[in-house]
Write an enzyme that holds these catalytic residues in place. Sequence first.
Site, short mmCIF file in Angstrom:
data_model
loop_
_atom_site.label_atom_id
_atom_site.label_comp_id
_atom_site.label_asym_id
_atom_site.label_seq_id
_atom_site.Cartn_x
_atom_site.Cartn_y
_atom_site.Cartn_z
N ILE A 1 -6.22 -28.65 -39.79
CA ILE A 1 -7.36 -28.81 -40.70
C ILE A 1 -8.59 -29.14 -39.85
O ILE A 1 -8.67 -30.20 -39.24
CB ILE A 1 -7.08 -29.90 -41.74
CG1 ILE A 1 -5.85 -29.53 -42.57
CG2 ILE A 1 -8.30 -30.10 -42.63
CD1 ILE A 1 -5.96 -28.23 -43.33
N GLU B 1 -8.84 -19.68 -50.29
CA GLU B 1 -8.39 -19.08 -51.54
C GLU B 1 -7.10 -19.67 -52.10
O GLU B 1 -6.84 -19.58 -53.30
CB GLU B 1 -8.23 -17.57 -51.33
CG GLU B 1 -9.58 -16.90 -51.13
CD GLU B 1 -9.50 -15.53 -50.50
OE1 GLU B 1 -9.65 -14.54 -51.23
OE2 GLU B 1 -9.30 -15.45 -49.28
#
Length: 712
Positions: A595, A670
């Site tokens: 991340i 997404e």
Amino acid sequence: MTTTTDSAAFTGSVGSGRTRVEGRDKVTGAARYAGEIPFADLAHGWLVLSTVARGRIREVRDADVLAMPGVLTVLHHGNAPRVETDYVGMLGRPNPVVGLFQHDRVPFVGWPVAMVVAETSEQAREAAEALVVRYDEEPHDVAFFAGHPGAYTPPNGVMAEAETAKGDLEAELAAAAFVVDEAYTTPEEHHSSMEPHAATARWDDGRLDVVDSNQGSSWVAAELALVFSLDPSAVRVRSEHVGGAFGSKGLSPHQVAAVMGATALQRPVRVVLTRRQMFSLVGFRSPTAQRVRLAADADGRLRVFDHRSQSLTSTVREFVETSAVLGRVLYDADAHHTLHTLVRLDVPTPTWMRAPGEAPGSFAVESALDELAEKCGVDPIALRVRNETSTGPVSGLPFSSRNVVACFEEGARRFGWAERDPRPGVRREGRWLIGTGTAAATYPSGVSPSTAAVTAEPDGGFTVRINAADIGTGARTAMTLVAADALKVDPDRVLVRIGDSDLGSAMIAGGSMGTRSWAWAVMLAAGELRERMALGGGIPPEGITARSNTADVIGTLPQMERHSFGAQFAEAAVDVTTGEVRVRRLLGIYAAGAIVNPLTARSQFIGGMTWGLSMALHEEAVRDQASGGHVGADLAGYHFASHADVPVIEADWVDDHLPDDPIGIKGIGEIGVVGVAAAIANAVWHATGVRHRELPIRPDRVLRAAEEATGV
């Protein structure tokens, strides 16, 4: 169980929370968007769209309009410059809608038939609304429904195969202990980005210069060069700030119209689409009619996975909403079959919309998995864990990493899943029935060639040039952190330049591939720069620049299934009197590699989950069968979740290390959408005991389903 970073390649900046580097400019209004940047001698274009769904233009009465105050020209099929649309670009052949004013055919309501250019936007709009266009109208068909007689199997596309198959479906169905065979539908949905599509075009010393709102300026520049038969070096496209895109901001009519106007008048021309025009000109998510057949043995292991999805396309271009791809990644079975079919109708061409394919597909598949769990008498999470696979169900390839079970385990712990009474309709608070549901999520994590340049400046700073697009995702900030890590310097010493086709080619912000693709290019350039600086000699006044191009090294990646994964959890309350559904809690746990920036990553996940909630309960574009146009093509008639509809949403992630991966980053833009609508629908079933297989789950549908279930 949050992890800041899980790749040995990152040692400090990546994984640290950092506010957006352009955040102050955006909240103070200093950041200017495509429709706000001033130009000297600027003229304004206003598109005129067809009012019939099929036919031919008989006449464009422009004489009176040309005499109106401020009007400079009216372009239409009788006088517009010729353009080229018979080419293959980055994502295939262009949508013919960008071939503005080339003929008199009208294939749908909202097809561009003319453009008025005037001194001011107000004058252009008034004249455009006064322009009389007469048509020879023909019968049209806009009706989409399951089993449409015109449905056909398209050829394999850029994004996915039309059909995959292995095993004997009928034999395995006959031998199964439990079978689910149900139909699911999702409606037409629209991107509705906050910033409308806008472009300003001008000729600057023989070079076309376009300021635009898009998802990839090198992509749009290359397409405009092809459309207008220009050398690629003769086109520059800039897109510094973008107020949302979600798949809709590639080459669209507004850029072509602006270039046409600038060419005709030899002065800058701006074209900004209205909200209503966006409903017909820039694509949408096709409605789907899906059939899912699942069969399991007595232990709940899948013997059959059969997913068939039908969507629509226009009569001028083929586009497939690839809803059947989800099972090609998530679930294996002895007999495995997926199929996409299409229906051609007199409507605009659909396009990619955030999590294309996986978003509507996950509603059907993850709802069906819940129904199978009910029939098997197995906990929905346990059923999914029981059907975990180590290789791609269709490809047979290993996964780069697959931590979906870890997502379910962590999510179940945090959500309190163990305390859940599996029986539907038993938890009640006054007039509210309460239920909880879950669903799996996945989305591909690909990578595409990109170039980057990193310069060591004489003042001790570093400038990174990469043609990334920040469509609200925090791309500038992510690249700042990646570069700082690769250079072993503080992020405050790094300046990132993006959004300009002159910076070189780079992956668009789409397909959840942007950050992964750009980071690789930046890391390579920064690594080379460090090596050159280690040789000594000082930094000259022009700096030291290292460049990279990942086109050659991408092919060295081993063949694998590369995806992000997640688990969605929802708690819903259903009002037994009004049929209103209120989502009380949403929790998403993801496995998405390293991340880069926890602040913006969590924002992306939560934003996607909000989309999923909106998809489940609100969004539904309706077409009038008589006119072929939309009913309520605006933000008053097209409903999506408002602040009052959105509950506390939590998003987090688990460790997801990617061994031997040169980047360690996966896409996250997404996956937050995927599975949320199914988790909410499953929660509504758990609350009421009634299944909803049609989206959105509106109050009238809830009441009608309750009446049908009880006979009252």
